[in-house]
Design an enzyme around this catalytic site. Structure first.
Site, short mmCIF file in Angstrom:
data_model
loop_
_atom_site.label_atom_id
_atom_site.label_comp_id
_atom_site.label_asym_id
_atom_site.label_seq_id
_atom_site.Cartn_x
_atom_site.Cartn_y
_atom_site.Cartn_z
CB CYS A 1 12.36 -3.59 -43.07
SG CYS A 1 11.75 -1.75 -42.27
CE LYS B 1 9.86 -1.86 -50.59
NZ LYS B 1 11.26 -1.39 -49.54
#
Length: 420
Positions: A351, A243
């Protein structure tokens, strides 16, 4: 020089660590379990241990009829690994001999080599026919139960099918990079998927830094945050940096924070390879200060969304630490909110497949902070389907989505805007 039996011996050791000591494979690798192996043996040991963990329930069912009682763990793990190899089409002679040799050299269990030989010869004769009739392996009850409660029994079977199939390799490219030479499938969200990638560092464009490995689901939080050139952006719990690289490539001025020195070093390597820049800080997310246009928090979580890549997780853990993680996420979300400028935005993601680590966290935050609003419109990026958007305005991704394309990691994310 390559040594297939040394790779198998290491794989049995890794299984002992996961199933006997409750250690994750990543911890074993970090402690040097693969260090003495040649690169191809390292890859083989990893593949064998992962495939055996993924197929554990099937292997145990095939072995059950040939064992009066369970042998010691190391012997059982040699039998499991041998069974998985044999039932996946491995050459009987080589596999049986290798497992017998491994057990015969064990200082406490050498006398059981005859048992290993007899059992695996029977498996070589009958195992493959039995194997294909067995159900898709199920998750252990400690994690299966809350997931069935959250998503229903039918979805759970789809999730377990995705776990058993394993994960292809997904790639995010730098803006403008030509990834055609990879020969992958372009997914609806823009990621490129390779079914049989082989050695990552040997793929076209790796050395040139044109792309990085990142699951299609994991690439969406930064895409939805949609940072603009020149924006001051803070990323908390940033390593290994997929990211970070997405946001740096978009022209934002990124400050990336992670508590682990080793993980930050890996992030630095990734930035150097891709020629991207970010300010790196080894530090605790809860101790950061300042005001930013945008903050991305990928909070520490149960990682239950990544089981298709990490089948060791449900076997090594039992969920006891989840309560502490959920509390930590709430603290981090509240602290991250203090770092967002008026009119700015926070991307919160995990996640995880557990609503307590996603939907519930955002619901509670929206109740707690009157100046916070979930931005549903921001979720309308290419590839995101309308029914993935949740009641409180977040995005829920699951491994059983895109079943015809190879699934995706389980993920939750929400873009939270602060009133000006």
């Amino acid at each position: 020089m390559s040594d297939a039996n040394q790779a198998r011996r290491t794989a049995v050791y890794l299984l002992d660590q996961v199933l006997g000591e409750g250690r994750l494979l990543a911890e074993c690798y970090a402690a040097g379990a693969l260090e003495k192996l040649a690169p191809e043996d390292r890859a083989r040991a990893q593949r064998l241990s992962v495939e055996t963990l993924r197929s554990l329930e099937r292997a145990d069912r095939v072995l059950k009829k040939h064992l009066k009682k369970s042998p010691p763990l190391t012997v059982m793990n040699a039998l499991r690994l041998g069974t998985v190899e044999l039932c996946s089409g491995g050459a009987a002679h080589g596999v049986v001999n290798a497992m017998v040799a491994i057990v015969s050299k064990h200082r406490r269990h050498a006398q059981l080599k005859g048992l290993v030989n007899a059992v695996l010869r029977k498996v070589a004769d009958e195992g493959q026919a039995e194997w294909i009739k067995l159900r898709t392996p199920r998750l252990p009850n400690w994690i299966r139960k809350p997931l069935v409660q959250a998503w229903g029994a039918e979805a759970m079977l789809g999730i377990e099918a995705a776990h058993f199939a394993g994960a292809p390799l997904d790639i995010t490219g730098k803006p403008g990079a030509d990834l055609a030479a990879l020969g992958g499938e372009v997914l609806p969200t823009g990621a490129v998927r390779l079914a049989n990638a082989g050695q990552v560092s040997a793929l076209p464009g790796y050395e040139a830094g044109d792309w990085w490995v990142q699951d299609a689901a994991a690439a969406l939080p930064a895409r939805i945050l949609n940072v603009q050139p020149g924006e001051q952006v803070l990323e908390l719990c940033a390593a290994p940096g997929g990211k970070t690289m997405q946001m740096a490539a978009a022209g934002a001025r990124v400050t990336a924070v992670d508590v682990s020195e080793g993980r930050v070093a890996r992030l630095k390597e990734n930035l150097e390879r891709t020629g991207l820049q970010a300010e790196l800080i080894v530090g605790d997310a809860l101790e950061q200060s300042g005001l930013y246009d945008a903050v991305l928090l990928d909070a520490p979580c149960s990682a239950t969304g990544t089981i298709r890549r990490h089948p060791d997780l449900p076997q090594a853990k039992d969920g006891r630490e989840f309560g502490e993680l959920i509390e930590l996420q709430a603290q981090m979300l509240a602290h991250a909110w203090t770092l967002v400028k008026p009119g700015g935005r926070l991307m919160f993601c995990t996640c995880s497949l557990l609503p307590d680590e996603g939907e519930c966290q955002v619901e509670e935050a929206l109740d707690m902070f009157p100046e916070m609003a979930a931005d549903r419109d921001a979720l309308a990026v290419p590839g995101v389907e309308a029914d993935w958007i949740t009641e409180e305005g977040g995005l829920r991704l699951r491994p059983d989505y895109w079943p015809d394309r190879g699934g995706m990691d389980g993920f939750y994310m929400a873009l939270l805007r602060k009133s000006a």
